[in-house]
Every structure is written in structure tokens, then in C-alpha cells.
Write a protein that holds these residues in place. Structure first.
Motif, mmCIF file in Angstrom:
data_model
loop_
_atom_site.group_PDB
_atom_site.id
_atom_site.type_symbol
_atom_site.label_atom_id
_atom_site.label_comp_id
_atom_site.label_asym_id
_atom_site.label_seq_id
_atom_site.Cartn_x
_atom_site.Cartn_y
_atom_site.Cartn_z
ATOM 1 N N VAL A 225 -18.713 -3.768 24.301
ATOM 2 C CA VAL A 225 -18.491 -5.008 23.566
ATOM 3 C C VAL A 225 -19.786 -5.810 23.655
ATOM 4 O O VAL A 225 -20.430 -5.851 24.708
ATOM 5 N N THR A 226 -20.158 -6.434 22.544
ATOM 6 C CA THR A 226 -21.386 -7.225 22.517
ATOM 7 C C THR A 226 -21.083 -8.654 22.092
ATOM 8 O O THR A 226 -20.011 -8.952 21.565
ATOM 9 N N LEU A 227 -22.055 -9.514 22.313
ATOM 10 C CA LEU A 227 -21.986 -10.892 21.828
ATOM 11 C C LEU A 227 -23.377 -11.479 21.861
ATOM 12 O O LEU A 227 -24.291 -10.928 22.471
ATOM 13 N N GLY A 228 -23.528 -12.599 21.211
ATOM 14 C CA GLY A 228 -24.794 -13.322 21.219
ATOM 15 C C GLY A 228 -24.536 -14.793 21.500
ATOM 16 O O GLY A 228 -23.476 -15.324 21.154
ATOM 17 N N THR A 229 -25.511 -15.430 22.134
ATOM 18 C CA THR A 229 -25.402 -16.862 22.413
ATOM 19 C C THR A 229 -26.798 -17.457 22.486
ATOM 20 O O THR A 229 -27.801 -16.747 22.465
ATOM 21 N N THR A 230 -26.866 -18.748 22.590
ATOM 22 C CA THR A 230 -28.142 -19.446 22.684
ATOM 23 C C THR A 230 -28.690 -19.322 24.105
ATOM 24 O O THR A 230 -27.966 -19.598 25.072
ATOM 25 N N PRO A 231 -29.942 -18.915 24.260
ATOM 26 C CA PRO A 231 -30.503 -18.771 25.609
ATOM 27 C C PRO A 231 -30.621 -20.118 26.324
ATOM 28 O O PRO A 231 -30.807 -21.155 25.698
ATOM 29 N N GLY A 232 -30.474 -20.063 27.653
ATOM 30 C CA GLY A 232 -30.649 -21.256 28.480
ATOM 31 C C GLY A 232 -29.471 -22.215 28.477
ATOM 32 O O GLY A 232 -29.571 -23.317 29.004
ATOM 33 N N THR A 233 -28.346 -21.796 27.924
ATOM 34 C CA THR A 233 -27.160 -22.653 27.860
ATOM 35 C C THR A 233 -26.172 -22.282 28.968
ATOM 36 O O THR A 233 -26.320 -21.256 29.633
ATOM 37 N N ARG A 234 -25.136 -23.099 29.095
ATOM 38 C CA ARG A 234 -24.069 -22.767 30.039
ATOM 39 C C ARG A 234 -23.394 -21.463 29.622
ATOM 40 O O ARG A 234 -22.992 -20.673 30.472
ATOM 41 N N ALA A 235 -23.262 -21.221 28.320
ATOM 42 C CA ALA A 235 -22.673 -19.968 27.841
ATOM 43 C C ALA A 235 -23.510 -18.782 28.294
ATOM 44 O O ALA A 235 -22.971 -17.756 28.731
ATOM 45 N N ASP A 236 -24.816 -18.904 28.218
ATOM 46 C CA ASP A 236 -25.726 -17.860 28.667
ATOM 47 C C ASP A 236 -25.451 -17.530 30.136
ATOM 48 O O ASP A 236 -25.276 -16.369 30.516
ATOM 49 N N ARG A 237 -25.348 -18.541 30.956
ATOM 50 C CA ARG A 237 -25.071 -18.339 32.383
ATOM 51 C C ARG A 237 -23.648 -17.826 32.621
ATOM 52 O O ARG A 237 -23.411 -17.008 33.509
ATOM 53 N N PHE A 238 -22.701 -18.284 31.812
ATOM 54 C CA PHE A 238 -21.300 -17.865 31.934
ATOM 55 C C PHE A 238 -21.160 -16.356 31.758
ATOM 56 O O PHE A 238 -20.516 -15.680 32.560
ATOM 57 N N TYR A 239 -21.744 -15.815 30.685
ATOM 58 C CA TYR A 239 -21.593 -14.385 30.434
ATOM 59 C C TYR A 239 -22.257 -13.552 31.524
ATOM 60 O O TYR A 239 -21.718 -12.526 31.938
#
Length: 152
Positions: free
Chosen positions: A106-120
Motif C-alpha cells: 500500500v502506498t501514499l503521499g504526503t507533504t514532507p516535514g508535516t505531522r502526517a509525515d512523522r505519523f506514517y
């Protein structure tokens, strides 16, 4: 606060999901018109599946999985309900469903340096080389038959 109820999303949830998507403080849409109500509808069953977390009878978070790309199309939590584990629980549902369909990763993309980045990263996903404005993540299905996930 009452315990969260996790369930499959339906058309009636779209206004609440859209409101949550537009209320987030990070990964803000530069052009909100790019994500249409029809896209929310299409990902309910045709192109994927969606789930919501309800707290006290109101949608507080949602997640969508793309069945064709074996990816997470969206995962957002209302800012007032962050830190309750809603995103983690919804992500687990979406990933399990994609693996049940037979996908091996499974893949995904997010904005680097965000809380989402750290979450994944904290959820055990493997960060991929950055392409463009997003950073990619991948989670591989475990080789064992236990159904647990592991990194590739």
C-alpha cells in the motif's frame, strides 16, 4: 468524551468529510476545488472505500483507500479530535481492506516535514525518495499468514 465508533462511510458523510478536509492546518489544499464532491462519492465504493470515526455522533475523522492504486487517497482528522488515535484506527481499517483485496503493498503521499509525515513513519511505513512536492510511503504485506504488516 464517548468512545469513537468506526464504520464504513456513506454519501451522507460527505459534507462532514469535506468540512474536515478544509479545516486541517497542514496539508492544506492550495485549490480546494481540485477535490470535488463527486470524488468523495466515487471513492465510497466505485474507486475504493471510505471509513469514518464518529465521536459523540459526529464525524471526527475519515480515511479513503483507492482500490485500483492500492493507496491511501485521504486520511484526515478534525483538528479538535487530534491525538485520540482516530487516524491510526482508520488507517488500519483501510490497509487491512487493501490487503484483503490481494494487494501486496500500500502506498501514499504526503507533504514532507508535516505531522502526517512523522505519523506514517511512526506507524512503520517506509519513507520513499521524495518526488516533487510530496514524499511517498509504502507498507508491504507481511510474508506470514498472520495478517500483520511489515516493512518491505
Amino acid at each position: 468524551m464517548n468512545k469513537a465508533v468506526l464504520r464504513q462511510a456513506c454519501s451522507a458523510d460527505i459534507p462532514a468529510m469535506s468540512a474536515i478536509r478544509l479545516s486541517v492546518r497542514e496539508n492544506v489544499l492550495s485549490d480546494p476545488s481540485r477535490v470535488t464532491l463527486q470524488m468523495y462519492e466515487d471513492y465510497l465504493e466505485r474507486d475504493g472505500r471510505g471509513w469514518v470515526a464518529e465521536v459523540e455522533g459526529r464525524v471526527a475523522a475519515f480515511c479513503y483507500a483507492d482500490r485500483h492504486r492500492a493507496s491511501i487517497w485521504a486520511l484526515f482528522v478534525d483538528p479538535g479530535h487530534e491525538g485520540l488515535g482516530l487516524g491510526k484506527a482508520l488507517l488500519a481499517l483501510a490497509v487491512s481492506w487493501l490487503f484483503e483485496l490481494g494487494h501486496q503493498r500500500v502506498t501514499l503521499g504526503t507533504t514532507p516535514g508535516t505531522r502526517a509525515d512523522r505519523f506514517y513513519a511512526a506507524q512503520g511505513w517506509t519513507r520513499m525518495p521524495q518526488e516533487g512536492a510530496e514524499v511517498g510511503y509504502v507498507l508491504a504485506r507481511a510474508a506470514s499468514s498472520t495478517g500483520t504488516n511489515s516493512r518491505p
